[in-house]
Scaffold this active site. Structure first.
Site, PDB file in Angstrom:
ATOM      1  N   LEU A 239     -10.002  12.220  15.698  1.00  0.00           N
ATOM      2  CA  LEU A 239     -11.044  12.300  16.255  1.00  0.00           C
ATOM      3  C   LEU A 239     -11.064  12.458  18.332  1.00  0.00           C
ATOM      4  CD1 LEU A 239     -14.284  11.121  16.032  1.00  0.00           C
ATOM      5  CD2 LEU A 239     -14.191   9.914  17.006  1.00  0.00           C
TER       6      LEU A 239
ATOM      7  N   HIS B  21     -12.830   3.108  -0.447  1.00  0.00           N
ATOM      8  CA  HIS B  21     -12.936   2.091   0.048  1.00  0.00           C
ATOM      9  C   HIS B  21     -13.747   1.008   0.528  1.00  0.00           C
ATOM     10  CE1 HIS B  21     -12.931   6.158   3.882  1.00  0.00           C
ATOM     11  NE2 HIS B  21     -11.485   5.398   3.449  1.00  0.00           N
TER      12      HIS B  21
ATOM     13  N   ARG C 111     -10.939  16.137   6.068  1.00  0.00           N
ATOM     14  CA  ARG C 111     -12.034  16.615   4.592  1.00  0.00           C
ATOM     15  C   ARG C 111     -13.758  16.701   5.536  1.00  0.00           C
ATOM     16  NH1 ARG C 111     -10.776  11.250   1.730  1.00  0.00           N
ATOM     17  NH2 ARG C 111      -9.637  11.135   3.305  1.00  0.00           N
TER      18      ARG C 111
ATOM     19  N   ASN D  68       1.319  -1.904   0.566  1.00  0.00           N
ATOM     20  CA  ASN D  68       0.331   0.176   0.494  1.00  0.00           C
ATOM     21  C   ASN D  68       1.196   1.522  -0.060  1.00  0.00           C
ATOM     22  OD1 ASN D  68      -1.085   2.034   0.398  1.00  0.00           O
ATOM     23  ND2 ASN D  68      -2.871   0.791   1.937  1.00  0.00           N
TER      24      ASN D  68
ATOM     25  N   ARG E  71      -2.930  -2.068  -3.479  1.00  0.00           N
ATOM     26  CA  ARG E  71      -3.823  -0.898  -3.335  1.00  0.00           C
ATOM     27  C   ARG E  71      -3.712   0.086  -3.786  1.00  0.00           C
ATOM     28  NH1 ARG E  71      -5.056   3.439   0.777  1.00  0.00           N
ATOM     29  NH2 ARG E  71      -7.446   3.320   0.250  1.00  0.00           N
TER      30      ARG E  71
ATOM     31  N   GLU F 240      -8.202  -4.942   4.995  1.00  0.00           N
ATOM     32  CA  GLU F 240      -7.895  -4.274   3.719  1.00  0.00           C
ATOM     33  C   GLU F 240      -6.889  -5.445   2.980  1.00  0.00           C
ATOM     34  OE1 GLU F 240      -8.466  -0.180   4.871  1.00  0.00           O
ATOM     35  OE2 GLU F 240      -8.570   0.172   3.004  1.00  0.00           O
TER      36      GLU F 240
HETATM   37  P1  ADP Z   1      -7.168   5.824   7.920  1.00  0.00           P
HETATM   38  O1  ADP Z   1      -8.242   6.228   7.646  1.00  0.00           O
HETATM   39  O2  ADP Z   1      -5.603   6.382   8.320  1.00  0.00           O
HETATM   40  O3  ADP Z   1      -6.383   4.211   8.160  1.00  0.00           O
HETATM   41  P2  ADP Z   1      -7.991   4.954  11.199  1.00  0.00           P
HETATM   42  O4  ADP Z   1      -9.036   4.003  10.456  1.00  0.00           O
HETATM   43  O5  ADP Z   1      -6.563   4.596  11.658  1.00  0.00           O
HETATM   44  O6  ADP Z   1      -7.687   5.630   9.968  1.00  0.00           O
HETATM   45  O7  ADP Z   1      -8.353   5.802  12.011  1.00  0.00           O
HETATM   46  C1  ADP Z   1      -7.874   6.807  11.956  1.00  0.00           C
HETATM   47  C2  ADP Z   1      -8.948   7.130  13.284  1.00  0.00           C
HETATM   48  O8  ADP Z   1      -8.877   6.661  14.344  1.00  0.00           O
HETATM   49  C3  ADP Z   1      -8.113   9.484  13.777  1.00  0.00           C
HETATM   50  O9  ADP Z   1      -9.271   9.989  13.878  1.00  0.00           O
HETATM   51  C4  ADP Z   1      -7.892   8.415  14.997  1.00  0.00           C
HETATM   52  O10 ADP Z   1      -8.554   9.511  16.146  1.00  0.00           O
HETATM   53  C5  ADP Z   1      -9.314   7.422  15.419  1.00  0.00           C
HETATM   54  N1  ADP Z   1      -9.471   6.579  16.749  1.00  0.00           N
HETATM   55  C6  ADP Z   1      -8.036   5.445  16.968  1.00  0.00           C
HETATM   56  N2  ADP Z   1      -8.403   4.990  17.794  1.00  0.00           N
HETATM   57  C7  ADP Z   1      -9.666   5.990  18.541  1.00  0.00           C
HETATM   58  C8  ADP Z   1      -9.899   5.476  19.908  1.00  0.00           C
HETATM   59  N3  ADP Z   1      -9.861   4.571  21.219  1.00  0.00           N
HETATM   60  N4  ADP Z   1     -10.942   6.795  19.658  1.00  0.00           N
HETATM   61  C9  ADP Z   1     -11.399   7.578  19.124  1.00  0.00           C
HETATM   62  N5  ADP Z   1     -10.829   7.606  18.202  1.00  0.00           N
HETATM   63  C10 ADP Z   1      -9.934   6.682  17.851  1.00  0.00           C
END
Ligand code: ADP
Length: 388
Positions: A272, A173, A231, A8, A84, A373
């Site tokens: 988040l 996605h 975004r 990826n 990917r 993925e």
């Molecule tokens: P990507 O889209 O880059 O693959 P991920 O699926 O890893 O990203 O998601 C990243 C997001 O997940 C970030 O916004 C992070 O804040 C959120 N995140 C990860 N762990 C937690 C958690 N325990 N509580 C809330 N949000 C989380």
């Protein structure tokens, strides 16, 4: 035993995973800061190693990966490499074995996905060099959405212009939505009408009917739909025109929409966890951002329930969806009239695998299903080269 290497490739990073045909992960890792003084982090059965090295380009990144794997006792001789790729346009509705012609076709699609397809192609080219003679399979994020019917993929603009420029909903996605909806069906013991919410840095909703995508929230590009890390998702296109007419350049608007919107635009952080922390300490901007985030998702759940003609499961996945009980509760709050409810104890349990978080006997199960993925790409890559 066959092995498959999943790659990826981003503009300055490259993630990889080596799996065998029993779907065991033999090793995985990440090369970061490609283009200069980089780092590889490799994980294998003996733990993690981190090595700093000069990584001028993607070819050097793959060479570093091979050296690091060899030093960790992992012989990298894949039978197939799965890549990917983000945008398959109208042409690629299934995984494809890459040859020069496919490479050129993906390159032409760079207009539609300027941020994503060029770095993906760098990975493909480097892997074709590094593993000559080994089939390389491109797996597109858009492909799972090829089943979306015309009424859901057509934008109501000048039809000739849209056809000429390829302007329609493609959706993204897809690899995750495909994997997660299949896992949800496996968990429930039946196919059905699912809404999958992939909530990560990028976020999208997908309506899946008996294993087929029939609607999704991302569109021509990954900018449309849900509120994401950086975004903003849905926006009146008139706002873009207004910004352009009142002095912003195209590049400035691009940066605004891709990097300074969403949670980052509303609160200053696109993560988040930061937003939740700020909201719990009373920051009104963070509280509003969470409200906008959940409100948007609920709108899509309602719309997709209508498109699907009912709902057999609501499924959360990706970083936020898998890890944040609070966001899941905020999304489902107030949807009891649709048969959607969360059981607080199951929602906050620290389980990892696919699980139900709705009360026993709920009308519509609410599930958390971890996405994978890499595994889905590995399955596609092995299937693409399997003897028929
Ligand atoms: P990507 O889209 O880059 O693959 P991920 O699926 O890893 O990203 O998601 C990243 C997001 O997940 C970030 O916004 C992070 O804040 C959120 N995140 C990860 N762990 C937690 C958690 N325990 N509580 C809330 N949000 C989380």
């Amino acid at each position: 035993m066959s092995t498959v290497l999943v790659v990826n490739s981003g503009s300055s990073s490259l993630k990889y995973q080596l799996l065998d045909d029993a779907e065991r992960v033999l090793g995985s890792g990440l090369v970061e800061r490609i283009g200069g003084a980089g780092t590889i982090t490799h994980r294998g059965p003996d733990g993690e190693v981190v090595v700093d090295a000069d990584v001028p380009d993607h070819t050097a990144a793959l060479a570093l990966m091979m050296r690091t794997c060899a030093a960790a006792g992992l012989d990298l001789a894949p039978d197939v490499v799965g890549h990917r790729l983000v945008h398959g346009g109208a042409r690629f509705s299934a995984p494809v074995v890459v040859d020069d012609e496919v490479e050129a076709a993906v390159e032409e699609l760079a207009d539609l996905a300027p941020l994503h397809n060029p770095p993906g192609l760098l990975g493909v080219r480097a892997a074709r060099q590094a593993f000559p003679g080994v089939p390389q399979v491109a797996v597109f994020d858009t492909a799972f959405h090829a089943t979306i019917p015309p009424e859901a993929s057509t934008y109501a603009i000048d039809a000739d212009l849209a056809a000429e420029r390829g302007i329609r909903r493609y959706g993204f996605h897809g690899t995750s939505h495909e994997y997660v909806s299949a896992e949800a069906a496996r968990f429930l013991g039946r196919e059905g009408r699912f809404v999958v919410l992939h909530l990560g840095n990028g976020a999208s909703a997908c309506a899946v009917s008996d294993g087929r995508s029939i609607a999704t929230s991302m569109g021509l590009t990954p900018l449309e739909g849900l509120v994401m890390g950086t975004r903003g998702g849905d926006l009146d296109p008139g706002a873009v025109l207004h910004l352009l007419r009142t002095g912003m350049s195209v590049d400035e608007v691009d940066a605004l929409l891709n990097r300074r919107s969403g949670l980052a635009g509303l609160t200053g952080s696109g993560d988040l966890r930061d937003v939740l922390a700020a909201a719990s300490s009373g920051d009104p901007r963070a509280e509003l951002a969470l409200d906008v985030y959940a409100h948007r998702i609920r709108g899509y759940v309602g719309a997709y329930l209508a498109h699907l003609g009912g709902l057999d499961a609501l499924v959360f996945t990706a970083g936020v969806g898998e890890n944040s009980p609070e966001v899941r509760a905020r999304v489902v709050e107030g949807l009891a009239h649709l048969g959607l409810q969360i059981d607080p104890a199951s929602n906050s349990a620290r389980d990892r695998g696919a699980r139900a978080i709705s009360p026993d006997g709920a009308q519509v199960p609410v599930l958390v299903v971890p996405t994978n993925e890499e595994l889905q790409i590995a399955r596609h890559a092995l299937a693409a080269v399997a003897p028929r």
